[in-house]
Design a protein around this motif. Structure first.
Motif, mmCIF file in Angstrom:
data_model
loop_
_atom_site.group_PDB
_atom_site.id
_atom_site.type_symbol
_atom_site.label_atom_id
_atom_site.label_comp_id
_atom_site.label_asym_id
_atom_site.label_seq_id
_atom_site.Cartn_x
_atom_site.Cartn_y
_atom_site.Cartn_z
ATOM 1 N N ARG A 193 2.815 34.374 54.208
ATOM 2 C CA ARG A 193 3.646 34.144 53.211
ATOM 3 C C ARG A 193 3.525 35.157 52.030
ATOM 4 O O ARG A 193 4.124 35.449 50.991
ATOM 5 C CB ARG A 193 3.581 32.671 52.256
ATOM 6 C CG ARG A 193 2.535 32.184 52.147
ATOM 7 C CD ARG A 193 3.009 30.322 51.522
ATOM 8 N NE ARG A 193 1.836 30.292 51.134
ATOM 9 C CZ ARG A 193 1.085 30.086 51.462
ATOM 10 N NH1 ARG A 193 0.470 29.775 53.700
ATOM 11 N NH2 ARG A 193 -0.370 29.620 51.528
ATOM 12 N N PHE A 194 2.188 35.876 51.489
ATOM 13 C CA PHE A 194 2.046 36.615 50.352
ATOM 14 C C PHE A 194 1.600 38.129 51.171
ATOM 15 O O PHE A 194 0.920 39.149 49.945
ATOM 16 C CB PHE A 194 0.496 36.211 49.586
ATOM 17 C CG PHE A 194 0.822 34.927 49.328
ATOM 18 C CD1 PHE A 194 1.460 34.706 48.978
ATOM 19 C CD2 PHE A 194 -0.553 33.719 49.475
ATOM 20 C CE1 PHE A 194 1.553 32.732 48.639
ATOM 21 C CE2 PHE A 194 -0.894 32.630 48.840
ATOM 22 C CZ PHE A 194 0.247 32.230 48.127
ATOM 23 N N LEU A 201 2.089 44.627 49.770
ATOM 24 C CA LEU A 201 3.382 45.801 51.081
ATOM 25 C C LEU A 201 4.804 46.080 50.451
ATOM 26 O O LEU A 201 4.811 46.611 50.190
ATOM 27 C CB LEU A 201 3.193 44.939 52.568
ATOM 28 C CG LEU A 201 4.781 45.817 53.231
ATOM 29 C CD1 LEU A 201 4.087 46.990 53.373
ATOM 30 C CD2 LEU A 201 4.938 44.551 54.389
ATOM 31 N N GLY A 202 4.799 44.650 49.146
ATOM 32 C CA GLY A 202 5.563 44.684 48.864
ATOM 33 C C GLY A 202 5.542 46.192 47.545
ATOM 34 O O GLY A 202 6.233 47.034 46.987
ATOM 35 N N THR A 203 4.261 45.908 47.182
ATOM 36 C CA THR A 203 4.388 46.457 46.017
ATOM 37 C C THR A 203 3.794 47.998 46.317
ATOM 38 O O THR A 203 4.241 48.987 45.925
ATOM 39 C CB THR A 203 2.683 45.961 45.045
ATOM 40 O OG1 THR A 203 1.713 45.934 45.940
ATOM 41 C CG2 THR A 203 3.104 45.381 43.999
ATOM 42 N N PHE A 204 2.945 48.319 47.930
ATOM 43 C CA PHE A 204 3.103 49.568 48.476
ATOM 44 C C PHE A 204 4.572 50.139 48.066
ATOM 45 O O PHE A 204 4.791 51.258 48.243
ATOM 46 C CB PHE A 204 2.379 49.420 49.592
ATOM 47 C CG PHE A 204 2.228 51.293 50.465
ATOM 48 C CD1 PHE A 204 2.350 52.225 49.515
ATOM 49 C CD2 PHE A 204 3.551 50.445 51.783
ATOM 50 C CE1 PHE A 204 1.713 53.433 51.181
ATOM 51 C CE2 PHE A 204 3.268 51.746 52.217
ATOM 52 C CZ PHE A 204 2.337 53.077 51.799
ATOM 53 N N LEU A 205 5.343 49.436 48.633
ATOM 54 C CA LEU A 205 6.819 50.158 49.663
ATOM 55 C C LEU A 205 7.951 50.294 47.834
ATOM 56 O O LEU A 205 8.101 50.956 47.825
ATOM 57 C CB LEU A 205 7.284 49.137 50.197
ATOM 58 C CG LEU A 205 7.157 48.936 51.820
ATOM 59 C CD1 LEU A 205 7.894 47.420 52.180
ATOM 60 C CD2 LEU A 205 6.880 50.036 51.919
ATOM 61 N N PRO A 265 6.272 31.965 46.267
ATOM 62 C CA PRO A 265 6.302 33.576 46.381
ATOM 63 C C PRO A 265 7.558 34.095 47.240
ATOM 64 O O PRO A 265 8.769 35.224 47.911
ATOM 65 C CB PRO A 265 5.870 32.629 47.855
ATOM 66 C CG PRO A 265 4.173 31.870 47.817
ATOM 67 C CD PRO A 265 5.252 30.924 46.470
ATOM 68 N N LEU A 266 9.018 33.228 47.571
ATOM 69 C CA LEU A 266 10.363 33.320 47.671
ATOM 70 C C LEU A 266 10.653 34.216 46.138
ATOM 71 O O LEU A 266 11.346 34.526 46.301
ATOM 72 C CB LEU A 266 10.610 31.928 47.765
ATOM 73 C CG LEU A 266 10.413 31.666 49.648
ATOM 74 C CD1 LEU A 266 11.338 29.901 48.755
ATOM 75 C CD2 LEU A 266 11.396 32.645 50.724
ATOM 76 N N ILE A 267 9.985 33.689 45.138
ATOM 77 C CA ILE A 267 10.839 34.374 44.135
ATOM 78 C C ILE A 267 9.904 35.838 43.911
ATOM 79 O O ILE A 267 10.923 36.598 43.585
ATOM 80 C CB ILE A 267 10.293 33.136 42.958
ATOM 81 C CG1 ILE A 267 11.098 32.410 42.797
ATOM 82 C CG2 ILE A 267 11.026 34.168 41.679
ATOM 83 C CD1 ILE A 267 11.137 31.401 41.695
ATOM 84 N N ASN A 268 8.794 35.224 44.266
ATOM 85 C CA ASN A 268 8.093 37.065 44.104
ATOM 86 C C ASN A 268 8.772 38.106 45.697
ATOM 87 O O ASN A 268 8.648 39.296 44.569
ATOM 88 C CB ASN A 268 7.015 36.815 44.363
ATOM 89 C CG ASN A 268 6.007 36.189 43.166
ATOM 90 O OD1 ASN A 268 6.152 36.661 42.017
ATOM 91 N ND2 ASN A 268 4.801 35.779 43.527
ATOM 92 N N VAL A 269 8.967 37.788 46.520
ATOM 93 C CA VAL A 269 9.105 38.224 47.410
ATOM 94 C C VAL A 269 11.714 38.501 47.175
ATOM 95 O O VAL A 269 11.130 40.096 47.592
ATOM 96 C CB VAL A 269 9.333 37.365 48.973
ATOM 97 C CG1 VAL A 269 10.862 38.639 50.062
ATOM 98 C CG2 VAL A 269 8.190 37.444 49.531
#
Length: 283
Positions: free
Chosen positions: A15-16, A21-25, A263-267
């Motif tokens: 979930r994290f 990975l998100g910041t990489f993208l 986690p949901l809000i951050n994603v």
């Protein structure tokens, strides 16, 4: 005692995953159009996209679980929401981390010097956030600084791999300040367990109430910086984070419940930011 593949997967905190990975993208997208890179660059972006999924998360959370055992056994959050890694499995985990990371070593030498530096910073902070002799997580304010760098440095890796070096450092600072708030908020449910284990964090140093106000300030500042770059998107999500902190201040008994929403809000916020930049580059 060996770890099962299922244990390794859940140890990586799926979930994290998007925190790195998100910041990489997002870093890749902030450098320009995805479809203009040569074959080598594209391959490197794919390889390090894979790296920042399971391997990188097993590394940062695996080291954390090994060095946090004496704290985790007192932590209700770890027992009920995550898991405590028994000492008998620590040696096996070190081997697994090595097996997962070694295949990426050749690619480390293929990226430019700026990406190498960003990767080195990620690995250094990912290791010594939890590991001795630095163990930054028990030395405030190094705990929030190291944690923030862990989650922001992948964006620099993605950005620099593309060959772009014209980085907006104000945006990086905004990301770090947002991560200061995120780290501190996530540490608040651990205050009691950390105090029992003698672990000092910014949250234990400030206390629950002051730590929440620190989070509120961090989110307000980061949203203001974000507004300069992405406009109303930053304000919209900034208001959500601020609202959760305000709810936590006024209803501390539900703080852990609010924490599980992050986690949901951050994603969601990361996805909106990614596609905003994607369509901006396309059109």
């Amino acid at each position: 005692m060996r770890l099962t593949p299922k244990e390794v997967f859940f140890l990586s905190r799926p979930r994290f995953w998007m925190y790195v990975l998100g910041t990489f993208l997002v870093g890749v997208m902030s450098s320009g159009n995805l479809f203009v890179y040569d074959t080598t660059t594209t391959i490197l972006l794919i390889v390090f996209g894979i790296f920042f999924s399971l391997p990188a998360n097993v590394f940062i959370y695996g080291v954390n679980d090994i060095y946090d055992y004496q704290t985790d056994i007192y932590n209700e959050k770890k027992v009920k929401y995550e898991s405590v890694l028994e000492p008998e499995k620590h040696k096996s985990l070190w081997w697994i981390m090595g097996v997962l990371l070694i295949p990426f070593v050749p690619f480390f030498f293929m990226v430019n010097v700026y990406a190498k530096l960003a990767l080195t910073v990620f690995l250094f902070t990912g290791l010594f956030y939890s590991a001795a002799p630095i163990r930054a997580k028990s030395k405030p304010p190094l705990d929030v600084l190291f944690s923030a760098i862990i989650y922001v440095s992948p964006a620099l890796v993605g950005f620099f791999i593309t060959g772009n070096t014209n980085i907006q450092w104000l945006a990086v600072i905004g990301g770090l300040i947002w991560a200061f708030g995120m780290q501190t908020y996530s540490a608040i449910p651990d205050i009691e367990a950390d105090e029992k284990a003698g672990v000092h964090t910014l949250a234990t140093m400030l206390g629950e109430k002051k730590a929440l106000w620190f989070c509120l300030l961090a989110y307000l500042i980061s949203a203001s910086i974000g507004f300069y770059f992405v406009g109303v998107i930053a304000i919209s999500f900034g208001l959500i984070y601020v609202a959760i902190v305000l709810l936590s201040i006024n209803n501390k008994s539900k703080l852990f419940k609010y924490y599980t929403y992050f986690p949901l809000i951050n994603v969601a916020s990361g996805a909106v930011l990614f596609f905003y930049m994607f369509f901006q580059d396309m059109f």
